[in-house]
Scaffold this motif. Structure first.
Motif, PDB file in Angstrom:
ATOM      1  N   ALA A  36      -1.775   6.358   2.659  1.00  0.00           N
ATOM      2  CA  ALA A  36      -1.134   5.325   3.470  1.00  0.00           C
ATOM      3  C   ALA A  36       0.261   5.709   3.943  1.00  0.00           C
ATOM      4  CB  ALA A  36      -0.669   4.285   2.462  1.00  0.00           C
ATOM      5  N   ASN A  37       0.615   6.907   3.304  1.00  0.00           N
ATOM      6  CA  ASN A  37       1.861   7.463   4.125  1.00  0.00           C
ATOM      7  C   ASN A  37       1.999   8.701   4.597  1.00  0.00           C
ATOM      8  OD1 ASN A  37       3.572   5.497   2.918  1.00  0.00           O
ATOM      9  ND2 ASN A  37       3.007   6.008   0.917  1.00  0.00           N
ATOM     10  N   LEU A  62       9.576  10.324   5.505  1.00  0.00           N
ATOM     11  CA  LEU A  62       9.820  11.146   4.365  1.00  0.00           C
ATOM     12  C   LEU A  62       9.909  10.501   3.014  1.00  0.00           C
ATOM     13  CD1 LEU A  62      11.333  14.554   5.533  1.00  0.00           C
ATOM     14  CD2 LEU A  62       8.848  13.975   4.975  1.00  0.00           C
ATOM     15  N   VAL A  63      10.691   9.210   3.112  1.00  0.00           N
ATOM     16  CA  VAL A  63      10.913   8.665   1.947  1.00  0.00           C
ATOM     17  C   VAL A  63       9.730   8.161   1.301  1.00  0.00           C
ATOM     18  CG1 VAL A  63      11.733   6.412   1.012  1.00  0.00           C
ATOM     19  CG2 VAL A  63      13.270   7.759   2.221  1.00  0.00           C
ATOM     20  N   PHE A  64       8.820   7.592   2.022  1.00  0.00           N
ATOM     21  CA  PHE A  64       7.391   6.989   1.625  1.00  0.00           C
ATOM     22  C   PHE A  64       6.512   8.148   1.117  1.00  0.00           C
ATOM     23  CE2 PHE A  64       9.034   3.263   3.871  1.00  0.00           C
ATOM     24  CZ  PHE A  64       8.808   2.391   2.850  1.00  0.00           C
ATOM     25  N   ARG A  65       6.523   9.326   2.089  1.00  0.00           N
ATOM     26  CA  ARG A  65       5.849  10.305   1.326  1.00  0.00           C
ATOM     27  C   ARG A  65       6.256  11.098   0.325  1.00  0.00           C
ATOM     28  NH1 ARG A  65       0.627  12.223   3.255  1.00  0.00           N
ATOM     29  NH2 ARG A  65       0.355  14.468   2.475  1.00  0.00           N
ATOM     30  N   GLU A 123       0.543  -1.952 -12.947  1.00  0.00           N
ATOM     31  CA  GLU A 123      -0.605  -1.907 -12.150  1.00  0.00           C
ATOM     32  C   GLU A 123      -1.761  -1.095 -12.920  1.00  0.00           C
ATOM     33  OE1 GLU A 123      -1.579  -2.108  -8.884  1.00  0.00           O
ATOM     34  OE2 GLU A 123      -0.021  -3.440  -9.029  1.00  0.00           O
ATOM     35  N   PRO A 124      -3.267  -1.518 -12.754  1.00  0.00           N
ATOM     36  CA  PRO A 124      -4.275  -1.177 -13.456  1.00  0.00           C
ATOM     37  C   PRO A 124      -4.627   0.403 -13.172  1.00  0.00           C
ATOM     38  CG  PRO A 124      -4.881  -2.505 -11.906  1.00  0.00           C
ATOM     39  CD  PRO A 124      -3.408  -2.521 -11.942  1.00  0.00           C
ATOM     40  N   ALA A 125      -4.632   0.716 -11.873  1.00  0.00           N
ATOM     41  CA  ALA A 125      -4.931   2.051 -11.419  1.00  0.00           C
ATOM     42  C   ALA A 125      -4.466   3.247 -12.108  1.00  0.00           C
ATOM     43  CB  ALA A 125      -4.697   2.167 -10.084  1.00  0.00           C
ATOM     44  N   SER A 126      -4.993   4.378 -12.370  1.00  0.00           N
ATOM     45  CA  SER A 126      -4.396   5.383 -12.871  1.00  0.00           C
ATOM     46  C   SER A 126      -3.329   5.969 -11.921  1.00  0.00           C
ATOM     47  CB  SER A 126      -5.838   6.653 -13.075  1.00  0.00           C
ATOM     48  OG  SER A 126      -6.169   6.898 -11.954  1.00  0.00           O
ATOM     49  N   ALA A 127      -2.349   6.819 -12.531  1.00  0.00           N
ATOM     50  CA  ALA A 127      -1.631   7.591 -11.663  1.00  0.00           C
ATOM     51  C   ALA A 127      -2.079   8.285 -10.456  1.00  0.00           C
ATOM     52  CB  ALA A 127      -0.590   8.627 -12.601  1.00  0.00           C
ATOM     53  N   LYS A 128      -3.281   9.087 -10.708  1.00  0.00           N
ATOM     54  CA  LYS A 128      -3.771  10.040  -9.920  1.00  0.00           C
ATOM     55  C   LYS A 128      -4.505   9.080  -8.759  1.00  0.00           C
ATOM     56  CE  LYS A 128      -5.824  13.799  -8.169  1.00  0.00           C
ATOM     57  NZ  LYS A 128      -6.502  13.224  -7.220  1.00  0.00           N
ATOM     58  N   ALA A 129      -5.284   8.096  -9.020  1.00  0.00           N
ATOM     59  CA  ALA A 129      -5.988   7.128  -8.037  1.00  0.00           C
ATOM     60  C   ALA A 129      -4.765   6.558  -7.173  1.00  0.00           C
ATOM     61  CB  ALA A 129      -6.559   5.713  -8.689  1.00  0.00           C
ATOM     62  N   ARG A 130      -3.531   6.248  -7.958  1.00  0.00           N
ATOM     63  CA  ARG A 130      -2.547   5.588  -7.067  1.00  0.00           C
ATOM     64  C   ARG A 130      -2.040   6.505  -6.240  1.00  0.00           C
ATOM     65  NH1 ARG A 130      -0.165   3.247 -10.993  1.00  0.00           N
ATOM     66  NH2 ARG A 130       1.057   4.958 -11.564  1.00  0.00           N
ATOM     67  N   GLN A 131      -1.835   7.825  -6.653  1.00  0.00           N
ATOM     68  CA  GLN A 131      -1.236   8.713  -5.734  1.00  0.00           C
ATOM     69  C   GLN A 131      -2.122   9.045  -4.583  1.00  0.00           C
ATOM     70  OE1 GLN A 131      -1.061  13.039  -7.047  1.00  0.00           O
ATOM     71  NE2 GLN A 131       1.407  12.778  -6.570  1.00  0.00           N
ATOM     72  N   ASP A 132      -3.556   9.257  -4.841  1.00  0.00           N
ATOM     73  CA  ASP A 132      -4.355   9.581  -3.738  1.00  0.00           C
ATOM     74  C   ASP A 132      -4.249   8.244  -2.752  1.00  0.00           C
ATOM     75  OD1 ASP A 132      -5.089  11.605  -5.058  1.00  0.00           O
ATOM     76  OD2 ASP A 132      -6.780  10.804  -5.885  1.00  0.00           O
ATOM     77  N   ALA A 133      -4.145   6.944  -3.056  1.00  0.00           N
ATOM     78  CA  ALA A 133      -4.223   6.009  -2.204  1.00  0.00           C
ATOM     79  C   ALA A 133      -2.626   5.899  -1.598  1.00  0.00           C
ATOM     80  CB  ALA A 133      -4.346   4.708  -3.045  1.00  0.00           C
ATOM     81  N   MET A 134      -1.611   6.239  -2.061  1.00  0.00           N
ATOM     82  CA  MET A 134      -0.649   6.499  -1.287  1.00  0.00           C
ATOM     83  C   MET A 134      -0.516   7.396  -0.133  1.00  0.00           C
ATOM     84  SD  MET A 134       2.462   5.502  -4.452  1.00  0.00           S
ATOM     85  CE  MET A 134       3.610   5.816  -3.264  1.00  0.00           C
ATOM     86  N   LEU A 135      -1.077   8.576  -0.540  1.00  0.00           N
ATOM     87  CA  LEU A 135      -1.059   9.764   0.474  1.00  0.00           C
ATOM     88  C   LEU A 135      -1.854   9.278   1.416  1.00  0.00           C
ATOM     89  CD1 LEU A 135      -1.558  12.764  -1.859  1.00  0.00           C
ATOM     90  CD2 LEU A 135       0.594  12.087  -0.668  1.00  0.00           C
ATOM     91  N   ARG A 154       0.792  -1.196  -0.129  1.00  0.00           N
ATOM     92  CA  ARG A 154       0.006   0.030  -0.068  1.00  0.00           C
ATOM     93  C   ARG A 154       0.866   1.149   0.096  1.00  0.00           C
ATOM     94  NH1 ARG A 154      -3.122  -3.195   3.393  1.00  0.00           N
ATOM     95  NH2 ARG A 154      -2.079  -2.429   5.295  1.00  0.00           N
ATOM     96  N   LYS A 155       1.944   1.345   0.788  1.00  0.00           N
ATOM     97  CA  LYS A 155       2.839   2.424   0.812  1.00  0.00           C
ATOM     98  C   LYS A 155       3.457   2.648  -0.361  1.00  0.00           C
ATOM     99  CE  LYS A 155       5.216   2.946   4.545  1.00  0.00           C
ATOM    100  NZ  LYS A 155       4.482   4.244   5.394  1.00  0.00           N
ATOM    101  N   LEU A 156       3.581   1.540  -1.238  1.00  0.00           N
ATOM    102  CA  LEU A 156       4.413   1.831  -2.573  1.00  0.00           C
ATOM    103  C   LEU A 156       3.322   1.924  -3.646  1.00  0.00           C
ATOM    104  CD1 LEU A 156       7.402  -0.703  -2.338  1.00  0.00           C
ATOM    105  CD2 LEU A 156       7.419   1.847  -1.968  1.00  0.00           C
TER     106      LEU A 156
END
Length: 490
Positions: A426-427, A370-373, A412-424, A339-341
């Motif tokens: 999680a981190n 901060l690395v993960f963020r 990964e099937p998700a869009s870049a925006k969806a992935r970034q939102d999920a990572m934010l 999830r963090k990645l």
């Protein structure tokens, strides 16, 4: 006094489970922090808690109707050595209530005076450790980690003697229970099979009602193992170091409990230790999974009389249950780091990708949080990880890892925006960094200034959100700000 709807189930157990004891009054209680959202969840009247009668309860000066103050008995392995009797030496459980969500919660005063288990201690708490537990426990709750909570902090108007005289305080702690692995060890050490059965049935009814029938005690063992595996995996993905993982500091409810010399890592290294009393690194960051497994083995030992009449059969049953910890922990850890990645799917090489990043962070002396963020911020763009790269002393090595990560993200099937939102989500950007916690404590203890404490709590209440003007709360410590040791409150 406005009544609290206490429903005290633990005092309905036999008296050998606890000692009835009233809090010791203090001279000049002063409320310094009240957790209004938590009070609302508990169904408590906020105005009354702020009034003299409410402050009297929160300081130990008044016991409300329906309360049944007790100190609970337990034993425990402390740094590997077994103490057959420990117990609540400075904490008094006022009683239990059922919150607005139907959950049973303990209301406990920490620092409320001596009990029969104080072992020559004064039963009091200094202000610094009370503020540390308040800050870190509420930060953990905001980060989504199962934890005890802080309802209130009160100054007593009296000094406590540690290395020096320090202002005294009382913390009101809320937990789904205060039953520990050490509680089971207390009765196992005495060969009290009846008490073990009563305690196990109480824990099942309170925490694991799905454990039913003749196999309920094995199911209880398996449930506690699974809860602890999930909890420690969560700790590891946010860089948390408990600092004193004794068996009396492990809740069978699967909540983080007893925030003494705890800390969050800045620079990543698996051998990181902050606890001043952990001289040999027993409870270092990377040692937390095997220590949790070791503690659970002690829990299993205590339960042996309930698992089977034949000792050898009981041991075999326990060993099989314990063998599930490692795969459960690893699954939780891998899922957390995925999830963090930004990895929503699973591939076999993900474990190696995670391991490679951590090793690169260790060699590059990079800040864990901060690395993960920064990776989260870079995830929405194809070629913009400069802010993350700058955290590494060996940026070329990070570049090589980033290439592998980008290639993995391409599948990964998700869009870049969806992935970034999920990572934010999680981190976190904000954690209770040690130097900020210490600065807040120092201001309160030395200058009676609680502004840094309040500011820090406000920031940590929203750990995943960017907060303009609070950028200093996200940065790692400068060299002169680094906190090298944290301390127990006793």
């Amino acid at each position: 006094m406005i009544p609290i709807a206490f429903d005290n189930s633990y005092v309905r157990l036999p008296q050998r489970f606890y000692a009835a004891v009233a809090p010791t009054t203090v001279s000049a209680p002063r409320l310094i922090r009240l957790n209004a959202p938590l009070a609302s969840e508990l169904g408590l009247d906020l105005d009354w808690l702020k009034d003299p009668e409410g402050v009297a309860m929160l300081s130990g000066n008044g016991v409300p109707a329906g309360a049944a103050p007790i100190a609970t008995a337990y034993a425990g392995h402390q740094f590997g050595g077994f103490s057959p009797q420990l117990g609540d030496g400075r904490a008094i459980l006022l009683g239990e209530l059922v919150d607005r969500h139907g959950r049973r919660q303990d209301l406990q005063l920490k620092g409320a005076g001596p009990t029969p288990f104080s072992r020559r201690g004064d039963g009091r708490a200094a202000l610094g450790p009370v503020l540390r537990e308040y800050i870190v426990s509420e930060a953990m709750a905001a980060l989504g980690v199962p934890t005890t909570r802080a309802l209130a902090a009160v100054l007593t108007g009296e000094a406590v003697r540690r290395e020096t005289l320090l202002p005294g305080a009382v913390l009101t702690r809320v937990a789904s229970s205060h039953i520990r692995i050490g509680t089971f060890q207390f009765f196992a050490a005495r060969g009290d099979a009846e008490a073990l059965r009563l305690l196990a049935d109480h824990v099942i009814a309170r925490h694991y009602p799905a454990c039913t029938g003749d196999g309920r005690y094995l199911a209880l063992l398996e449930a506690v193992i699974a809860a602890q595996a999930a909890l420690v995996a969560q700790w590891m993905t946010i860089g948390f170091i408990h600092g004193v993982m004794n068996t009396d500091n492990m809740s069978v409810a699967g909540e983080t409990i007893d925030y003494g010399p705890c800390a969050f890592m800045d620079t990543y290294h698996p051998t990181t230790v902050f606890s001043a009393i952990d001289e040999h690194g027993r409870y270092a960051f990377g040692n937390q999974p095997p220590i949790a497994r070791w503690n659970l083995a002690r829990f299993a030992e205590a339960l042996l009389p309930l698992l089977a009449d034949d000792q050898d059969e009981a041991v075999s049953i326990a060993q099989h249950a314990l063998s599930q910890f490692d795969p459960q922990f690893q699954a939780g850890l891998t899922a957390g780091f995925r999830r963090k990645l930004g990895l929503a799917t699973e591939e076999a090489e993900d474990v190696e990708l995670i391991k490679a990043l951590l090793e690169t962070m260790q060699r590059g002396e990079a800040d864990f949080t901060l690395v993960f963020r920064r990776l989260s911020e870079a995830a929405g763009q194809a070629d913009s990880a400069a802010a993350c790269r700058s955290l590494f002393a060996n940026p070329a090595e990070f570049d090589a890892w980033e290439g592998r990560w980008r290639q993995r993200l391409s599948r990964e099937p998700a869009s870049a925006k969806a992935r970034q939102d999920a990572m934010l989500r999680a981190n976190p950007l904000f954690i209770p960094r040690n130097h900020l916690v210490e600065a807040a404590i120092q201001a309160a203890v030395e200058r009676d200034d609680f502004t840094p404490f309040e500011t820090l709590l406000g920031v940590l209440a929203k750990p995943f959100e960017a907060q303009p003007g609070r950028e200093d709360h996200a940065r790692p410590p400068a060299a002169h700000e680094r906190v090298m040791a944290t301390f127990c409150g006793t």
